[in-house]
Scaffold this motif. Structure first.
Motif, PDB file in Angstrom:
ATOM      1  N   ASP A  72       0.869  -1.268   0.053  1.00 56.43           N
ATOM      2  CA  ASP A  72      -0.115   0.006   0.086  1.00 56.43           C
ATOM      3  C   ASP A  72       1.197   1.159  -0.048  1.00 56.43           C
ATOM      4  O   ASP A  72       1.472   1.568   0.989  1.00 56.43           O
TER       5      ASP A  72
ATOM      6  N   THR B 151       2.756  -9.709   5.457  1.00 54.72           N
ATOM      7  CA  THR B 151       2.635  -8.439   5.460  1.00 54.72           C
ATOM      8  C   THR B 151       3.277  -7.823   4.116  1.00 54.72           C
ATOM      9  O   THR B 151       3.366  -6.521   3.885  1.00 54.72           O
TER      10      THR B 151
ATOM     11  N   SER C 143       4.533  -3.723   7.721  1.00 57.06           N
ATOM     12  CA  SER C 143       3.559  -3.773   8.535  1.00 57.06           C
ATOM     13  C   SER C 143       2.293  -3.659   7.460  1.00 57.06           C
ATOM     14  O   SER C 143       1.910  -2.583   7.378  1.00 57.06           O
ATOM     15  N   ASP C 144       1.531  -4.701   7.402  1.00 60.07           N
ATOM     16  CA  ASP C 144       0.288  -4.761   6.627  1.00 60.07           C
ATOM     17  C   ASP C 144       0.415  -3.979   5.389  1.00 60.07           C
ATOM     18  O   ASP C 144      -0.317  -2.987   4.841  1.00 60.07           O
TER      19      ASP C 144
END
Ligand code: ATP
Ligand code: ATP
Ligand code: MG
Ligand code: MG
Lengths: 301, 243, 243, 301
Positions: free
Chosen positions: B26, B46, B218-219
């Protein structure tokens, strides 16, 4: 770092490539055997079909080569008319031979045919007319030739084994069409089956292909061994088919000649070497095309 | 401190959404310069592997700009992908060895696809197999190897072309500590010779011992980027790029 | 100290020579009692996976006697092998997930082959997926999972039948430390409920933290067997059985 | 822990199993399509062959059903001899009909045949003999019947289209044998191809099968979806073939009747429902047997 654009062919690479092909080829023996068997059977059937088709055409014409057209002339025919008819018959390219049979000879022939059952002593005069006996090059022309002769002046009646000739000709036409349909279906079947076989081979190795791509192999590089595999399948299958056909010719020929003594099968003009080359080429083409298409499909995904 | 040199690897606003709707990355921004040694850490799932996959174009970014060694990877035409991959050495998380080739052949294959001379292949392959300690198993098939041996074969294959960039996804997950230390030292040596190395790993000991740059995911977002980091967010100078 | 109870797993003079001539195990003697928790450690390629493979009959011993839960595994007829495997839970080093089934289906499959009632399957599968923290990925295919997620799916499958014996081959190689701790705790809980657990691992932290029985392999031989051991040969009471 | 020995069938399991079959079936659509296509084509060819074989037999007999044997009697034949001959002919089971043709009628027929080319006014007495016209039930019997009649006293000569009948009979015999050989080869080909297809399907899923075994699945459990897949392939292929054959019958029948008007093809006694059932059964059997064998081979390794 190597320059990927410059591909230098050396002996080691060729050895590697051939090894690759042979490895693929020998690894799944069962698969190759069935693929080759499929090609072989298809081509054997193709060969058999071509032979049967040729033989049938030959048989058909031989079956009918005794068929002749008898053109009975009017009793009041003039010599000029006879000459004109003879002239006409000599000019028609469809006609192989035309022989004038005077009524005297006709009577002799009738006598011979009925073996003395006609008591010719009772005849005060010959009751039979003059006639022409006509043979065509091909049986198919018989009806048309007969019709054109019937129109000539001086001709009274034209007779030939109308019914049987007509039926045989119709049958021959139908069989020819069925034959063409069968051969088309056959090629479709062979193509589908072989491409199917190779597609499944590729499918079974889809993981390996994906890995090769991840390591930087180009499409062609991955494709080539498969194409060669298909080529080998096709060529070996075709050679096997040729061997089977040759064996069949040796084993079954005498029996066929025995069964159909009146067919001069031996005289059929087949260039064996050309036929073998053609069948092998068909096998190779099927193998290459089928594998090319099949591999391509998997490379795209 | 940012260098004015053009980055070896550069991601700008990269987002990756898989066909099933999972947003694996993202808006990732990351610059890795020539000669860098970068650890990619983060919990399971992740996006570490996904980030690497973008670099060798196994996955294609949904948005953003990716440049690897001057090549706009996100715009690369299909036909040019093999050439890109030949310039990268990749150790895959699941090894991806060819099951029908021996260890030797697996390693050689990566060289052969580049069109290398056979005599170069004959010289280079035994060398890298020796480096990872697998010379004695070179004639065996992957199915005949232990997990750690397979992993080392995968590492040897990534090294064989002396790539400019080395991407390693969990390269020591199946290795014992001794082997792990050796492989880590090997990666360090290779890095010293100028190769850019990116290692995605869960191995805390390796990260903590090496004290190199650590990028934390992270994510699907980069949450930390430390110059001399530890596996757990520690003392290093933190420079969050985006998130 | 030897217990008089019949061992859950017992190997006597077991040797395994693979078809290619590699002697993976050499005269191994090992007794594991019901309810034991055993770490199998050793360098890469020393025979840990091979030992486990013998227990679920993926490999057959060349010599020696193997008893698992009272079954003479080395003599078991082919037809009886599925029944043996249903009594064991196995986490394979390379996961071995069915690529054309979702996570849910992969886990359910292991239950369905035992002839379990569908309502039991519907109840048990979500439970184990939750245990390994994979509920949110249950409808995905293995190819859509990260390495660690695949590993947890494999663990869930091994647990689904509540096996008497749980064999884990490198179950945390692709997991981050947090996940590793969780999975380890899970194994411990399962062990407390009476399940015999054997874990082959390279993860020093896990072994050192747990302080359970450690069996050390080296070149196919058991070189140490400590009751409360460390990853590196340490303080525990050493009882070399053979070698 | 579940008891593996007690398999309780519940709705969920059945649903799972059917889902499994449908999933396998639909996953590799291309593969299934080719497998089904192969079965369909094989069965279409089988159906076509059976039809052509039946039609050829019919055509053969109709082609020759005008063939009659003429037994010319001696001019000095006694009425007693004629009665004896008529008696003999009536008793021979191979003979369909035998008609006595007195010489008067024969002359009328000759006149009719040559359409006035014989000037009968010239005849002081009928030169033709009495004769019998004989038809056999099957053309194959013609030569033997002719030979036996020739031996009767009072018979002078026996005439029929010797040459053409003989040739057609020989040809028919050869074609029949070739036909049987072709059908045998066809079944072999169909078997090999379908088993090949399913073996490759299994081969492509060998990794999955190995995993299933490691998780504790029994041979039967793994086999069953494949068997059902084979069954589906076979049945769908057969149904497709039946549909194609029906379409061909509707589309080509009128053209065939037109091409061969003298063959009463419509009269061929075919129980359509029975034929469909048989073809579907053949397809199903091929599918099941081929998949059973193929899967077994991979489970053993
Ligand atoms: N091919 C794919 N299709 C769909 N989703 C995917 C795919 N690969 C990965 N994912 C999902 O994308 C997310 C990131 O996956 P990724 O493999 O990048 O994680 P990771 O950081 O490498 O994890 P691990 O440490 O467990 O290997 C995960 O949620 C995963 O389920
Ligand atoms: N199927 C096989 N065929 C032949 N040799 C094998 C096979 N599997 C393993 N070996 C060899 O047997 C030895 C032991 O392998 P094993 O997989 O048991 O090691 P391991 O202890 O599990 O190693 P790792 O920690 O790397 O997984 C190794 O030398 C390996 O190369
Ligand atoms: Mg990963
Ligand atoms: Mg192992």
């Amino acid at each position: 770092m190597k320059n990927g654009a410059t591909i230098i062919l050396d002996w080691g690479k060729l050895k590697f490539f051939l090894g690759e092909v042979l490895r693929n080829f020998s690894r799944n023996t069962g698969m190759q055997v069935t693929a080759i068997g499929t090609v072989a059977i298809t081509i054997v059937l193709l060969g058999l079909f071509l032979f049967v088709r040729g033989a049938l055409a030959d048989v058909g014409s031989r079956l009918l080569d005794q068929i002749e057209v008898s053109a009975y002339l009017r009793t009041d025919v003039t010599p000029a008319q006879v000459t004109a008819i003879a002239h006409f018959l000599a000019e028609d390219p469809r006609i192989a031979s035309a022989r004038f049979v005077p009524k005297k000879q006709a009577l002799a022939e009738l006598r011979e045919r009925t073996k003395g059952t006609i008591d010719t002593a009772l005849l005060t005069e010959n009751p039979l007319p003059d006639k022409f006996r006509i043979k065509t090059h091909v049986p198919d022309d018989v009806p048309a030739v007969a019709a054109s002769i019937r129109r000539l002046s001086g001709v009274d009646n034209v007779v030939y084994g109308q019914k049987i000739v007509q039926r045989l000709l119709q049958l021959g036409a139908v069989l020819r069409r069925i034959g063409i349909a069968v051969i088309v279906v056959f090629f479709a079947v062979a193509g589908i089956i072989i491409s199917n076989t190779i597609r499944l081979t590729v499918f079974a190795r889809r993981r390996e292909i994906a890995i090769m791509q991840l390591v930087g192999a180009t499409g062609t590089y991955i494709r080539l061994p498969f194409i060669c595999e298909g080529l080998l399948d096709g060529v070996i299958g075709a050679l096997l088919a040729v061997a089977l056909l040759a064996a069949a010719r040796i084993a079954l020929w005498p029996r066929l000649l025995e069964a159909l003594p009146w067919v001069q099968l031996a005289g059929m003009p087949v260039d064996a070497r050309l036929l073998v080359a053609q069948l092998v080429a068909v096998g190779a083409a099927i193998g290459v095309v089928a594998s090319w298409i099949s591999v391509g499909r998997h490379l795209r995904t | 401190m940012k260098s004015p040199l053009p980055a070896m690897i550069s991601l700008r606003g990269v987002t990756l959404v898989y066909p099933n709707g999972v947003r694996a990355l993202d808006n990732v921004n990351l610059e890795i310069e020539k000669g860098d040694f970068v650890f990619l850490v983060g919990d399971s799932g992740t996006g570490k592997s996904s980030l690497l996959r973008l670099l060798y174009r196994e996955a294609r970014s949904t948005a953003g700009e990716i440049v690897v060694d001057g090549i706009r990877v996100d715009r690369l035409r299909r036909k040019r992908v093999p050439a890109l991959r030949r310039h990268l050495g990749v150790v895959f998380q699941d090894f991806k060895l060819l099951v029908d080739k021996t260890v030797w052949e697996n390693v050689a294959f990566a060289m052969q696809v580049t069109g290398a001379h056979t005599r170069d292949v004959m010289r280079q392959v035994p060398r890298v197999l020796d480096l990872v300690g697998l010379s004695h198993k070179s004639r065996m098939y992957p199915g005949e190897l232990s997990g750690g041996e397979q992993q080392r074969a995968a590492i040897a294959r990534a090294l064989v072309n002396n790539p400019k960039i080395l991407l390693c996804d969990e390269p020591t997950g199946n290795l014992d500590p001794a082997n792990t230390t050796e492989i880590t030292a090997l990666l360090q040596r290779i890095n010293l010779k100028g190769t850019t190395v990116v290692v995605a790993t869960h191995n805390q000991a390796v990260v903590d011992r090496m004290r190199r740059r650590v990028v934390r995911l992270s994510d699907g977002r980069i949450t930390a980027d430390e110059e001399r980091g530890y596996y757990y967010l520690g003392l290093g100078q933190t420079q969050v790029l985006s998130g």
